[in-house]
Write an enzyme that holds these catalytic residues in place. Structure first.
Site, short mmCIF file in Angstrom:
data_model
loop_
_atom_site.label_atom_id
_atom_site.label_comp_id
_atom_site.label_asym_id
_atom_site.label_seq_id
_atom_site.Cartn_x
_atom_site.Cartn_y
_atom_site.Cartn_z
N ARG A 1 -0.44 -7.06 12.19
CA ARG A 1 -1.39 -6.47 13.15
C ARG A 1 -1.78 -7.50 14.22
O ARG A 1 -1.90 -7.18 15.40
CB ARG A 1 -2.64 -5.98 12.41
CG ARG A 1 -2.40 -4.76 11.50
CD ARG A 1 -2.59 -3.47 12.26
NE ARG A 1 -2.49 -2.31 11.39
CZ ARG A 1 -3.53 -1.66 10.86
NH1 ARG A 1 -4.75 -2.09 11.09
NH2 ARG A 1 -3.34 -0.59 10.12
N GLU B 1 -7.29 -2.87 14.40
CA GLU B 1 -8.07 -3.58 13.39
C GLU B 1 -7.21 -4.70 12.83
O GLU B 1 -6.21 -4.46 12.16
CB GLU B 1 -8.48 -2.63 12.27
CG GLU B 1 -9.23 -3.31 11.14
CD GLU B 1 -9.30 -2.46 9.88
OE1 GLU B 1 -9.31 -3.06 8.78
OE2 GLU B 1 -9.32 -1.21 9.98
N ARG C 1 0.85 -1.19 0.00
CA ARG C 1 0.00 0.00 0.00
C ARG C 1 0.89 1.24 0.00
O ARG C 1 1.77 1.37 0.86
CB ARG C 1 -0.92 0.03 1.22
CG ARG C 1 -2.02 -1.03 1.19
CD ARG C 1 -2.98 -0.85 2.35
NE ARG C 1 -3.94 -1.94 2.43
CZ ARG C 1 -5.10 -1.97 1.77
NH1 ARG C 1 -5.41 -0.95 1.00
NH2 ARG C 1 -5.91 -2.99 1.89
N SER D 1 -10.57 -7.50 8.06
CA SER D 1 -11.77 -6.91 7.49
C SER D 1 -12.34 -7.89 6.48
O SER D 1 -11.59 -8.57 5.76
CB SER D 1 -11.44 -5.57 6.81
OG SER D 1 -12.62 -4.91 6.40
N GLU E 1 0.50 4.12 1.06
CA GLU E 1 0.01 5.12 2.00
C GLU E 1 1.17 5.91 2.60
O GLU E 1 2.22 5.33 2.92
CB GLU E 1 -0.78 4.44 3.13
CG GLU E 1 -2.06 3.76 2.64
CD GLU E 1 -2.76 3.01 3.75
OE1 GLU E 1 -2.09 2.69 4.77
OE2 GLU E 1 -3.96 2.72 3.61
N ARG F 1 1.51 1.59 13.54
CA ARG F 1 0.72 0.44 13.08
C ARG F 1 0.61 0.36 11.56
O ARG F 1 -0.17 -0.43 11.05
CB ARG F 1 -0.68 0.47 13.72
CG ARG F 1 -1.52 1.67 13.37
CD ARG F 1 -2.77 1.75 14.23
NE ARG F 1 -3.53 2.94 13.94
CZ ARG F 1 -4.64 2.97 13.22
NH1 ARG F 1 -5.12 1.85 12.71
NH2 ARG F 1 -5.29 4.10 13.02
N HIS F 2 1.36 1.20 10.84
CA HIS F 2 1.29 1.20 9.38
C HIS F 2 2.60 0.72 8.75
O HIS F 2 3.68 1.08 9.21
CB HIS F 2 0.97 2.60 8.84
CG HIS F 2 -0.46 2.99 9.01
ND1 HIS F 2 -0.90 3.73 10.08
CD2 HIS F 2 -1.55 2.73 8.24
CE1 HIS F 2 -2.21 3.93 9.97
NE2 HIS F 2 -2.63 3.33 8.87
#
Length: 419
Positions: free
Chosen positions: A393, A342, A200, A345, A202, A208-209
């Protein structure tokens, strides 16, 4: 074992030189062993070599085993022959004997040395066992492991967070998810899973990323979101059982007391979570995503708890998540939470072509870019559901780590491309 002659190869972790006697802790892939050399009993040439050793030298030691209650594992080796296989340059960037602390960036810059320390080493042995438990459980449930492309032409969740690359004379992207491929594969194998790296782009730089992460993805035909939620909670319970039994020494090393989570997990709707947050003086308007601050507040309300958040607004979910038949503003999507983290998902997927085209248009995505996926719906698409779980995670929550980089061998984030 006592009196037996052995030869071991290992790295020097620590040396305690008392003059006429020298204690050397050697580390190999299985743990620590103590070598005890004395001027009186050790051959002179071997004693001289031992006196000249330094941290992280690699040595081969031949000697006899003797019981020693004070030594690791209750045994020590009395050396007869010592050979230096390789030397290490000093000073080392970090102390592998763990007497001098180092910050996370210093440790990551010298990651191989860092991994020779007990705590990081224990983390990755646990990670190995977590992966083993995941595979064993999914195999037992009839799932087939698959591998999908990492170089793709269209995004599974839109293009804003994709790494773009040149693919000969065309534009391609690094996959952020195996979603579109695993859905197609349910029309062949019914139950599939994949464990692998995804990407990703981002720009978030938080504890946490990551920009490269390991995803555990599951997809099942003839199932809905409730079925795959049950599968996930049972899987997480099985992981807890396996790790608490097979990794006792490693858990003790990192000072974590792990119990298998109780199942079933509690289910909260998105609206119920918003009510909880409002009572905690953290207001989120219906239809908005949950902010990091709000997630942290949830972590205080659900500390150490696994739970599901269901019935998310359709507008907050990816295009392939199925809207509820009785209220299309609400989806059959869910998130799996551990405290404020999280972990996963998922949800029921859209299985009708026209409904999927409508969702693509609602999210301003180019329908033509998804033709390869839409075509499969003309071949017979069963009802199906699945989820994607971030391995890092999960480990971050299980092992009580505040920084996700602690559970990745060589993390990649916005600022880190080496080592």
């Amino acid at each position: 074992m006592e009196g037996r002659q052995v030869t071991i190869n290992g790295w020097v972790r620590e040396i305690r030189d008392l003059g006429g006697i020298v204690f050397v802790l050697l580390r190999d892939g299985k743990g620590l062993v103590q070598v005890t050399a004395s001027k009186k009993d050790t051959p002179p040439e071997s004693f001289k070599i031992i006196k000249g050793l330094a941290g992280e030298y690699i040595v081969a030691v031949k000697g006899s085993v003797r019981a020693s209650p004070q030594a690791p594992r209750g045994l020590e080796i009395l050396p007869l022959n010592v050979k230096i296989i390789a030397k290490a340059s000093h000073p080392l960037p970090i102390d592998t004997a763990e007497k001098v602390p180092a910050d996370i960036d210093t440790r990551l810059n010298a990651r191989i040395l860092d991994l020779r320390r007990r705590e990081p080493n224990a983390i990755f042995r646990i990670r190995h066992e977590v992966l083993k438990a995941i595979r064993d459980y999914l195999y037992s449930e009839g799932f087939i492991e698959v591998q999908t492309p990492r170089i793709i032409a269209a995004a599974a969740e839109g293009g804003a967070s994709l790494f773009e690359l040149k693919y000969f004379d065309r534009t391609a992207y690094l996959a952020q998810s195996p979603e579109l491929y695993k859905e197609q594969l349910t029309t062949v194998f019914e139950k599939v899973f994949e464990i692998g790296p995804f990407f990703r782009a981002e720009e978030s730089h938080s504890r946490r990323h990551l920009n490269e992460f390991t995803s555990v993805d599951v997809e099942s035909a003839f199932a809905d979101y409730r079925d795959v939620m049950r599968l996930q909670e049972q899987l997480l319970h099985r992981i807890g059982e396996h790790i608490s039994k097979s990794c006792r020494e490693e858990l003790e090393t990192i000072n974590v007391h792990l119990k298998p989570p109780k199942i079933p997990f509690k289910r909260y709707t998105y609206s119920e979570i918003l009510d909880e947050l409002e009572e905690a003086n953290c207001r989120i308007n219906w239809g908005e995503d949950i902010s990091t601050e709000a997630y942290r507040r949830l972590g205080e309300l659900h500390k150490g708890e696994y739970y599901f958040i269901t019935d998310w607004p359709t507008s907050t979910r990816p295009f392939y998540i199925k809207p509820r038949s009785d209220d299309p503003k609400v989806s059959y999507g869910f998130d799996t939470m551990y405290g404020w983290i999280e972990v996963a998902s998922g949800g029921s997927r859209i299985d009708e072509k026209e409904a999927l085209i409508k969702r693509l248009k609602e999210q301003n995505l180019n329908v033509e870019s998804f033709k390869f996926f839409l075509d499969v719906f003309d071949y017979g698409m069963p009802p199906h559901a699945g989820w994607g779980m971030g391995l890092e995670r999960l480990l971050m929550g299980m092992l009580k780590k505040n920084n996700i980089r602690e559970v990745v061998l060589f993390p990649r984030d916005r600022f880190r491309l080496f080592p």
